[in-house]
Motif scaffolding. Structure first.
Motif, PDB file in Angstrom:
ATOM      1  N   TYR A 395       0.814  -1.222   0.000  1.00  0.00           N
ATOM      2  CA  TYR A 395       0.000   0.000   0.000  1.00  0.00           C
ATOM      3  C   TYR A 395       0.845   1.269   0.000  1.00  0.00           C
ATOM      4  N   ARG A 396       2.173   1.118   0.035  1.00  0.00           N
ATOM      5  CA  ARG A 396       3.102   2.259   0.012  1.00  0.00           C
ATOM      6  C   ARG A 396       2.779   3.241   1.144  1.00  0.00           C
ATOM      7  N   THR A 397       2.621   2.713   2.367  1.00  0.00           N
ATOM      8  CA  THR A 397       2.209   3.585   3.461  1.00  0.00           C
ATOM      9  C   THR A 397       3.044   3.346   4.710  1.00  0.00           C
ATOM     10  N   ASP A 398       3.247   4.405   5.472  1.00  0.00           N
ATOM     11  CA  ASP A 398       3.835   4.316   6.808  1.00  0.00           C
ATOM     12  C   ASP A 398       2.762   4.418   7.884  1.00  0.00           C
ATOM     13  N   HIS A 399       1.509   4.469   7.477  1.00  0.00           N
ATOM     14  CA  HIS A 399       0.415   4.647   8.424  1.00  0.00           C
ATOM     15  C   HIS A 399      -0.655   3.578   8.228  1.00  0.00           C
ATOM     16  N   ARG A 413     -24.993 -14.469  11.995  1.00  0.00           N
ATOM     17  CA  ARG A 413     -25.827 -13.700  12.916  1.00  0.00           C
ATOM     18  C   ARG A 413     -26.502 -14.532  13.980  1.00  0.00           C
ATOM     19  N   GLY A 414     -26.455 -15.840  13.849  1.00  0.00           N
ATOM     20  CA  GLY A 414     -26.976 -16.703  14.895  1.00  0.00           C
ATOM     21  C   GLY A 414     -25.960 -17.029  15.968  1.00  0.00           C
ATOM     22  N   ARG A 415     -24.744 -16.445  15.883  1.00  0.00           N
ATOM     23  CA  ARG A 415     -23.658 -16.786  16.793  1.00  0.00           C
ATOM     24  C   ARG A 415     -23.250 -15.601  17.651  1.00  0.00           C
ATOM     25  N   LEU A 416     -22.752 -15.897  18.848  1.00  0.00           N
ATOM     26  CA  LEU A 416     -21.969 -14.972  19.650  1.00  0.00           C
ATOM     27  C   LEU A 416     -20.544 -15.500  19.692  1.00  0.00           C
ATOM     28  N   PHE A 417     -19.575 -14.602  19.686  1.00  0.00           N
ATOM     29  CA  PHE A 417     -18.178 -14.994  19.789  1.00  0.00           C
ATOM     30  C   PHE A 417     -17.616 -14.415  21.086  1.00  0.00           C
ATOM     31  N   LEU A 418     -17.454 -15.285  22.081  1.00  0.00           N
ATOM     32  CA  LEU A 418     -16.980 -14.869  23.396  1.00  0.00           C
ATOM     33  C   LEU A 418     -15.613 -15.469  23.702  1.00  0.00           C
ATOM     34  N   ASN A 419     -14.888 -15.841  22.663  1.00  0.00           N
ATOM     35  CA  ASN A 419     -13.551 -16.378  22.845  1.00  0.00           C
ATOM     36  C   ASN A 419     -12.525 -15.246  22.914  1.00  0.00           C
ATOM     37  N   PRO A 420     -11.392 -15.488  23.530  1.00  0.00           N
ATOM     38  CA  PRO A 420     -10.376 -14.435  23.656  1.00  0.00           C
ATOM     39  C   PRO A 420      -9.775 -14.060  22.307  1.00  0.00           C
ATOM     40  N   LEU A 421      -9.235 -12.849  22.250  1.00  0.00           N
ATOM     41  CA  LEU A 421      -8.467 -12.401  21.094  1.00  0.00           C
ATOM     42  C   LEU A 421      -7.132 -13.119  21.099  1.00  0.00           C
ATOM     43  N   THR A 422      -6.823 -13.831  20.024  1.00  0.00           N
ATOM     44  CA  THR A 422      -5.556 -14.549  19.909  1.00  0.00           C
ATOM     45  C   THR A 422      -4.997 -14.353  18.506  1.00  0.00           C
ATOM     46  N   GLY A 423      -3.773 -14.798  18.297  1.00  0.00           N
ATOM     47  CA  GLY A 423      -3.182 -14.841  16.968  1.00  0.00           C
ATOM     48  C   GLY A 423      -2.615 -13.533  16.466  1.00  0.00           C
ATOM     49  N   ARG A 424      -2.521 -12.519  17.324  1.00  0.00           N
ATOM     50  CA  ARG A 424      -1.938 -11.236  16.914  1.00  0.00           C
ATOM     51  C   ARG A 424      -0.530 -11.148  17.493  1.00  0.00           C
ATOM     52  N   ALA A 425       0.463 -10.958  16.652  1.00  0.00           N
ATOM     53  CA  ALA A 425       1.851 -10.967  17.097  1.00  0.00           C
ATOM     54  C   ALA A 425       2.075  -9.925  18.188  1.00  0.00           C
ATOM     55  N   PRO A 426       2.829 -10.251  19.235  1.00  0.00           N
ATOM     56  CA  PRO A 426       3.002  -9.319  20.350  1.00  0.00           C
ATOM     57  C   PRO A 426       3.765  -8.051  19.992  1.00  0.00           C
ATOM     58  N   ASP A 427       4.565  -8.092  18.948  1.00  0.00           N
ATOM     59  CA  ASP A 427       5.380  -6.921  18.606  1.00  0.00           C
ATOM     60  C   ASP A 427       4.866  -6.162  17.392  1.00  0.00           C
ATOM     61  N   LEU A 428       3.598  -6.326  17.047  1.00  0.00           N
ATOM     62  CA  LEU A 428       3.049  -5.569  15.921  1.00  0.00           C
ATOM     63  C   LEU A 428       3.096  -4.060  16.155  1.00  0.00           C
ATOM     64  N   TYR A 429       3.116  -3.653  17.424  1.00  0.00           N
ATOM     65  CA  TYR A 429       3.138  -2.216  17.720  1.00  0.00           C
ATOM     66  C   TYR A 429       4.322  -1.510  17.089  1.00  0.00           C
ATOM     67  N   GLN A 430       5.357  -2.245  16.761  1.00  0.00           N
ATOM     68  CA  GLN A 430       6.529  -1.643  16.141  1.00  0.00           C
ATOM     69  C   GLN A 430       6.322  -1.342  14.656  1.00  0.00           C
ATOM     70  N   HIS A 431       5.212  -1.813  14.090  1.00  0.00           N
ATOM     71  CA  HIS A 431       5.052  -1.749  12.635  1.00  0.00           C
ATOM     72  C   HIS A 431       3.743  -1.115  12.180  1.00  0.00           C
ATOM     73  N   ILE A 432       2.783  -0.912  13.072  1.00  0.00           N
ATOM     74  CA  ILE A 432       1.490  -0.360  12.671  1.00  0.00           C
ATOM     75  C   ILE A 432       1.067   0.721  13.657  1.00  0.00           C
ATOM     76  N   ASP A 433       0.033   1.479  13.278  1.00  0.00           N
ATOM     77  CA  ASP A 433      -0.463   2.550  14.136  1.00  0.00           C
ATOM     78  C   ASP A 433      -1.482   2.061  15.164  1.00  0.00           C
ATOM     79  N   GLY A 434      -2.047   0.881  14.959  1.00  0.00           N
ATOM     80  CA  GLY A 434      -2.989   0.392  15.946  1.00  0.00           C
ATOM     81  C   GLY A 434      -4.033  -0.548  15.377  1.00  0.00           C
ATOM     82  N   PHE A 435      -5.068  -0.797  16.173  1.00  0.00           N
ATOM     83  CA  PHE A 435      -6.150  -1.724  15.847  1.00  0.00           C
ATOM     84  C   PHE A 435      -7.493  -1.087  16.151  1.00  0.00           C
ATOM     85  N   THR A 436      -8.471  -1.369  15.325  1.00  0.00           N
ATOM     86  CA  THR A 436      -9.862  -1.209  15.725  1.00  0.00           C
ATOM     87  C   THR A 436     -10.568  -2.538  15.492  1.00  0.00           C
ATOM     88  N   SER A 437     -11.232  -3.003  16.518  1.00  0.00           N
ATOM     89  CA  SER A 437     -12.037  -4.218  16.421  1.00  0.00           C
ATOM     90  C   SER A 437     -13.367  -3.889  15.776  1.00  0.00           C
TER      91      SER A 437
END
Length: 903
Positions: A395-399, A413-437
């Protein structure tokens, strides 16, 4: 963001290469020797030293520029701990004090922090803070020093978690977030959140140190379908209240417009309409703006765009038009106004690989514009550093920052998802601006996952998914152990996120179920204790969870809570049925079987509301799926034991060869021919919703007598999904004039037995109404069979309750007479060739005699008790029997025969 079905551009990319009323109260922590848990986990924290009691008078020293929100939080903490808060701009030098503020707003706080052996917050990252508690000048003092107002507010939220039995332990904390963007995007299809729910979300975000909310519900027509129109009246008032509520909780309210369905990118009028809309929101206090270009047609809507951006086959035409439009907003509106940089989600928003659209879009786009991305897929099981760095290059972006489609459920739509957030690398903060769920349609049921995002985005390396989930469930439940246990029990029933490679299915329930079956296989019954205890907790959920500290959760989840209770009741009856089988007692076994069927049927009723793009809410149209399939699997296994014990075998007739067709298109390689390939593991999948008038059909090649029709929809026989929810079964000799066989609602399996053979060449399943939520259609198998010669009757059945259902080895179905029987009314099983028979078993309720045919003579072997659902009759094995019949008593209640078994 398309979450119900993959957006078309993805396929094209592949070709291209105040405190709200319902807020959770601050509950003081009981006295404990365990150290307090602080989440999100601080970057640096040391506990120990003199404790600070919050009883009696506690002075909140604010300086000359206090932050009212932080002051209110601290005042509430002191009051909840039993103290009396007094707010003062300066210190009296006496008694217990809480110093609060930034170095600039409360200059004395630096001296206090230093005097307590720490360093002030001046050199921390934005939103960071220092919290110290202990003794200062031989007095109990707490200092909450933020690098900015938001940092001070977050320091107060940490203080809330430190309180134990009205005291704060000695502590030294230096803390700051690793990601600048931490929050949620209301970006799903379906019923938008209520106004109060949004206000409650902001309060929750503030407590959990999330700073971002993006407003872009797909079914707000003033964002998409009518994006040029301005808000007015009550809608404008509500928007003003939302902005105020977000600001009070230190949340950036981002307004996201979605004009892509009909915008003319080169039109000055459409640019002006965009700015006018943004200006209306800026007047309310909005400073953060966003253009969403997801899920839009891959075509221009005006001649001027087609002329200015000719389509040369490389997708630059779309990327260039969009980038130029976004750049004008950034350079001609946001920058001159001193507003934060524009945010956007591009039309091709997933996958990290290079393609002409992404590269051109990024090259042409202003470098300051932030780009959202969903990961390698629309739903991403994992998000890794290599994937993120590759996407940023594409995407040629730093943001770059993440639009994470978890725990969103608009595609399920018939489901609820109450499982924990997993699978996100712990050091992503060094490479992206953040997350929105992207949360669920149910706002309060989304809070557990959102707390996970709060903890992860603040301090990814220290994030513990299980600990985060335990903490937020306890927070939502409140202090009562029984409610906490009940909420954890309910959460366990909603763990199956289908986009994970290693899917987890209700682990605690499954462990108890596995132990039950293991004990049963081993010949014991001791395995039922743990299972029955858990089932009782689940059965009581509708009562127990009404006492939650956050009542919105119980309200959101009510259909699933009720269904879980009904399933648990069904399983309790199944266990009792198995015990009766072991004792060889057919009547109680059958009563328990039928009771289990009744409760399971209740659990399968549609009780979840839905809304489409027209804004109309439809009541009770979706079946709540809970238990991750474990309840259904237990019922199936237990009932298989009952059927085996009965000795029932199905009477079946081979299906006619047929050719399938559909009025809908095909998604992927899931061809219509798969409906008639005899393989339930393959399926036809439409590429559009199963709305009114659409159909699937089989052609038998010529007019033939039809006895039975069986259609398997969705992904399995026990859960709704992609299917016709309001289905009409019809048949025809010429494909023009149709006769109705019956209607079916929310039925994954459609079965129909004709009373008398129907003459038909064509049989179809047609949608009688639009599918809820725009669900597509899956058909795994569509079979049409000739009438069977194995049985016969002269009794008219209720529609869909033909005689064949008494011989299908499925006691859940039944031959049900349409009226009281007359003289000579019977249901007969033909035995060919004549043979020795030991006994006849009847499952069902009817009055009459059980007879066997010897030659041309019928001999009575017993009488049916209409009050008993099970009866067994011995037959002299020396007899050669050619038929068995139930001769119904004239004028008795209409018989209901579930199985007639000859063995």
């Amino acid at each position: 963001m398309v979450t119900a079905a993959f957006t078309a551009i993805a396929a094209a990319g592949a070709i291209l290469s105040s405190v709200p009323a319902a807020a959770v109260p601050a509950a003081p922590t009981a006295a404990t020797s365990d150290p307090p848990q602080v989440l999100p986990t601080p970057q640096q924290m040391t506990l120990g030293g003199p404790r600070v009691p919050l009883s009696g008078r506690v002075t909140i020293v604010t300086g000359d520029a206090p932050d009212p929100a932080a002051v209110d939080v601290v005042r509430g903490i002191v009051t909840a701990a039993g103290g009396r808060a007094v707010v003062s701009a300066s210190s009296s030098g006496q008694g217990k004090e809480v110093w609060l503020g930034t170095v600039q707003g409360n200059p004395g706080i630096s001296r206090v922090v230093s005097g307590m052996g720490s360093k002030d917050a001046a050199d921390l990252r934005p939103e960071g803070y220092v919290l110290v508690s202990g003794r200062y000048q031989d007095r109990p003092v707490i200092a909450l020093n933020g690098v900015d107002e938001r940092g001070t507010f977050y320091a107060a939220q940490t203080l809330r978690q430190l309180v134990q039995a009205g005291q704060v332990p000695g502590a030294s904390i230096r803390d700051w977030p690793l990601m600048p963007i931490r929050g949620a995007i209301e970006g799903f299809y379906g019923i938008p959140w209520s106004h109060q729910a949004r206000l409650d979300q902001f309060e929750f975000y503030g407590r959990h140190k999330m700073n971002t909310y993006i407003y872009t519900p797909k079914d707000d027509r003033l964002l998409r379908a009518e994006w040029r129109e301005l808000y007015d009246g009550p809608a404008l008032d509500r928007m003003r209240e939302l902005v105020t509520g977000a600001t009070a909780n230190k949340v950036d309210f981002t307004f996201a417009l979605s004009p892509g369905n009909d915008i003319c990118y080169s039109s000055q009028a459409d640019f002006d309409a965009t700015i006018t809309k943004f200006e209306q929101l800026r007047a309310l206090g909005v400073r953060s703006f966003y253009i969403a270009l997801d899920d839009i047609p891959l075509r221009f809507t005006c001649d001027s765009d087609r002329q200015k951006y000719p389509n040369t086959g490389d997708w630059h035409w779309l990327a260039d038009a969009q980038a130029d439009y976004l750049n004008r907003i950034q350079r001609e509106y946001l920058e001159p106004k001193g507003l934060p940089a524009l945010q956007t989600v591009p039309t091709n928003y997933s996958g990290s690989g290079e393609d002409p659209y992404k590269g051109e879009f990024g090259e042409r786009l202003d470098d300051d514009v932030r780009i959202q991305w969903t990961g390698e897929g629309v739903f991403s099981d994992t998000i890794t550093v290599p994937s993120v760095t590759r996407a940023a290059q594409s995407y040629r972006t730093d943001h770059l920052y993440i639009w994470d489609n978890f725990p969103v459920n608009d595609g399920r739509r018939g489901r609820l998802f109450l499982n924990p957030l997993t699978g996100r690398a712990p050091d992503l903060y060094q490479h992206i601006d953040g997350f929105t769920s992207n949360p669920m349609i149910q706002p309060y049921a989304s809070l557990p996952a959102l707390a996970g995002y709060a903890d992860y985005t603040w301090n990814g390396p220290a994030y513990d998914p299980a600990a985060s989930m335990r903490a937020v469930l306890d927070e939502l439940a409140g202090p009562k152990d029984s409610v906490r246990t009940a909420l954890r029990t309910f959460a366990d029933l909603n763990q199956s996120w289908p986009y994970r490679k290693a899917v987890v299915y209700a682990p605690e329930l499954n462990a108890d179920v596995d132990a039950f079956w293991a004990a049963r296989t081993g010949g014991g019954s001791g395995g039922s204790t743990a299972l029955m205890s858990r089932l009782e907790r689940i059965r009581a959920l509708p009562t127990t969870l009404t006492a939650m500290a956050q009542p919105g959760f119980a309200s959101d989840a009510e259909p699933w809570i009720t269904a879980a209770s009904q399933w648990a009741t069904a399983l309790r009856h199944e266990v009792a049925m198995l015990e009766a089988i072991d004792a060889g007692d057919g009547v109680p076994a059958t009563r328990e079987y039928l009771a289990a069927q009744e409760w399971a049927a209740k659990a399968k009723q549609p009780t979840v509301d839905d809304q489409g793009g027209d804004g109309t809410v439809r009541k009770d149209v979706i079946v709540p799926a809970v238990g991750d399939g474990t309840f259904e699997a237990f019922v199936a296994k237990a009932e298989a034991e009952y059927v085996k014990w009965l000795g029932a075998t199905p009477v079946s007739t081979p299906a006619y060869p047929a050719t399938a067709s559909s009025s809908m298109g095909t998604y992927g390689g899931n061809a219509v021919s798969r409906m008639v390939d005899g393989d339930l593991s393959t399926l036809y999948w439409s590429n559009t919703a199963g709305n009114a008038g659409r159909w699937v059909q089989v052609d038998l090649g010529s007019v033939k007598p039809v006895g039975d029709v069986e259609i398997h929809q969705a992904d399995n026989d026990t859960e709704t999904g992609d299917m016709f929810y309001n289905a009409a079964l019809e048949y025809s000799t010429d494909g023009t004039t149709w006769s109705s066989a019956g209607t079916f609602s929310s039925s994954p399996v459609v079965r129909y037995t004709f009373d008398a053979p129907a003459q038909a060449r064509y049989v179809r399943l047609r949608a009688a109404a639009d599918n809820p939520g725009g669900q597509w259609v899956k058909i795994r198998e569509f079979t049409v069979s000739p009438p069977s010669t194995a049985y016969e009757t002269n009794v008219r059945a209720k529609p869909g309750s033909g005689a064949g259902l008494a011989f299908d080895a499925n006691p859940a179905t039944a031959f049900v007479a349409a009226a009281a029987p007359v003289e000579g009314a019977h249901l007969t099983a033909n035995v060919t060739p004549a043979q020795s028979v030991n006994e006849v078993v009847v499952v069902g309720t009817a009055a009459g005699e059980v007879q066997v045919r010897r030659g041309d003579t019928w001999t009575t072997v017993g009488a049916l008790d209409p009050t008993a659902p099970y009866a067994k009759f011995a037959v002299d094995p020396a007899w050669q029997v050619s038929g068995v019949r139930l001769l119904f008593s004239p004028g008795s209640a209409p018989p209901e025969v579930r199985e007639l078994i000859v063995r």
